[in-house]
Write an enzyme that holds these catalytic residues in place. Structure first.
Site, mmCIF file in Angstrom:
data_model
loop_
_atom_site.group_PDB
_atom_site.id
_atom_site.type_symbol
_atom_site.label_atom_id
_atom_site.label_comp_id
_atom_site.label_asym_id
_atom_site.label_seq_id
_atom_site.Cartn_x
_atom_site.Cartn_y
_atom_site.Cartn_z
ATOM 1 N N SER A 28 0.785 -1.042 -0.011
ATOM 2 C CA SER A 28 0.127 0.076 -0.085
ATOM 3 C C SER A 28 0.866 1.347 -0.062
ATOM 4 C CB SER A 28 -0.783 0.084 1.233
ATOM 5 O OG SER A 28 -1.346 1.120 1.364
ATOM 6 N N TYR A 82 -1.287 -0.726 10.679
ATOM 7 C CA TYR A 82 -1.426 -1.564 9.609
ATOM 8 C C TYR A 82 -0.442 -1.050 8.369
ATOM 9 C CZ TYR A 82 -3.406 -1.773 4.725
ATOM 10 O OH TYR A 82 -3.445 -2.075 3.395
ATOM 11 N N LYS A 119 2.520 -3.908 6.501
ATOM 12 C CA LYS A 119 3.000 -3.984 5.138
ATOM 13 C C LYS A 119 4.399 -3.695 4.881
ATOM 14 C CE LYS A 119 -0.966 -4.775 3.668
ATOM 15 N NZ LYS A 119 -1.581 -5.892 2.708
#
Ligand code: NAD
Ligand code: WQD
Length: 344
Positions: free
Chosen positions: A129, A153, A157
């Site tokens: 992302s 989050y 990643k």
């Protein structure tokens, strides 16, 4: 030669399955339905006109994963590549429940990589992302922009990206494409599949469409005092079917040459403000979206958009669709499915 699609019942997964099918690329799906349900797979089957092979289970369970590899090998179509989409993805929830995020997104991926290693599956495409970049030090972000996520989050990643790099260093046969998505929106042109968030959407586009079908009373715009053209936040929205096409190209790239680790931004390179997106949506849908200007959302950046030149040069990918098509297709899905896929 089969691709294992993890999280294939989700928003990006379902669209990717349609694309893989159209390109004649065989796949099998695993999902634990933690953020989806069987309804989305049934809708994919309707689009492609053939049953989807889905095995219900969790990437955190190694024995389940091994069983999937065993079964497919016994059937004479061994898994050789993985399109890894399964993850939890809500930024706010990741701040409140960081352990769930590390467990699903990091530990789950470690399991998957270990099982792949034991089964000689060497091609890996990873859903990363743009959130890994954190606050922009310059724009557009290119792939060399420093990595400095600002929430758990994003940390998951970035961690997986590091793990993949180390795994590729240790195993010269391992080929990985890391795709850093910007803001995917829209739906398949059939209107049969689309984004179906549980409860109140976190993201702008599904919020707009839910207001338009009168499931929510109004959109709150998070700040109009940013240093942007109209003061509202600017993002790089891309059509989910363009993203789906990039997945197929990434799998093909893995199959065609020894790329080691390749990282690509996936965006259109065009920034659109909140108010511009609302206006485009209203024009396409002939609906009015009532809105109210509210305070900034903590942690938001003013603007971000992609430099996607590398994906064009190396992957042969560029976005085909613009904001109008994203709004048109997203609206077709939402207005024909005001309850989404229904019961989960
Ligand atoms: P989604 O929630 O719709 O799909 C994810 C799927 O993974 C769901 O079907 C869920 O049930 C499944 N899943 C989650 N944890 C699992 C587990 N432990 N085992 C098995 N299945 C599991 O999300 P999406 O929007 O389709 O996102 C797909 C991927 O793309 C994710 O990795 C996400 O982080 C990444 N991504 C999404 C966006 C976005 O804006 N949608 C942006 C950048 C990156
Ligand atoms: C877009 C713009 C908001 C909702 C998030 C994740 C990111 C990635 C994509 C997975 C911003 C504004 C929003 C609303 C609003 N996901 N907004 N009212 O924040 O760019 O990215 O989704 O990887 O990790 O952080 O997308 O859609 O939430 O917001 O005004 O009700 O819309 O302030 O300017 P974002 P978004």
């Amino acid at each position: 030669m089969t691709t294992l699609v993890t999280g294939g019942a989700g928003y990006i997964g379902t669209h990717s399955l349609v694309e893989l099918h159209e390109r004649g690329m065989p796949f099998v799906v695993i999902d634990n339905y933690s953020n989806s349900g069987a309804g989305s797979i049934a809708a994919v089957e309707k689009i492609i006109g053939t049953p989807v092979r889905i095995l219900f289970g969790d990437i955190r369970e190694k024995s389940f994963l091994q069983g999937v590899f065993d079964r497919l090998r016994e059937e004479g179509r061994p898994i050789t590549s993985v399109l890894h989409l399964a993850a939890l993805k809500a930024v706010g929830e990741s701040v409140r429940e960081p352990l769930q995020y590390y467990e699903n997104n990091v530990y789950g991926t470690l399991n998957l990589l270990d099982v792949m290693r034991k089964n000689d599956a060497d091609h890996f495409v990873f859903s990363s992302s743009a959130t890994v970049y954190g606050n922009p030090q310059y724009l557009p972000y290119d792939e060399n922009h420093p990595i400095a996520p600002t929430n758990p989050y994003g940390n998951t990643k970035a961690m997986v990206e590091k793990v993949l790099t180390d795994v590729a260093l240790a195993n010269p046969k391992f080929r990985v494409v890391i795709l850093r998505y910007f803001n995917p929106i829209g739906a398949h042109a059939s209107g049969l599949i689309g984004e179906d968030p549980v409860g109140e959407p976190n993201n702008l586009f599904p919020y707009i469409t839910r207001v338009a079908v009168r499931k929510l009373p109004e959109l709150q715009v998070f700040g109009n005092d940013y240093a942007t053209t109209d003061g509202t936040g600017v993002r790089d929205y891309l059509h989910v079917m363009d993203l789906a096409a990039a997945h197929a190209l990434a799998l093909e790239l893995c199959a065609s040459e020894n790329i080691g680790v390749s990282v690509f931004n996936l965006g259109t390179g065009v920034g659109t403000s909140v108010l511009e997106l609302v206006k485009a949506f209203e024009n396409v849908s002939a609906q009015t979206v009532p809105l109210r200007i509210g305070p900034r959302r903590p942690g938001d950046v003013a603007s971000m958009w992609a430099d996607a030149a590398l994906a064009r040069a190396r992957l042969g990918w560029s976005a085909k669709f613009g904001i109008e098509e994203m709004c048109r297709d997203g609206w077709r899905w939402q207005c024909t499915h005001p309850e989404g896929f229904g019961q989960r």
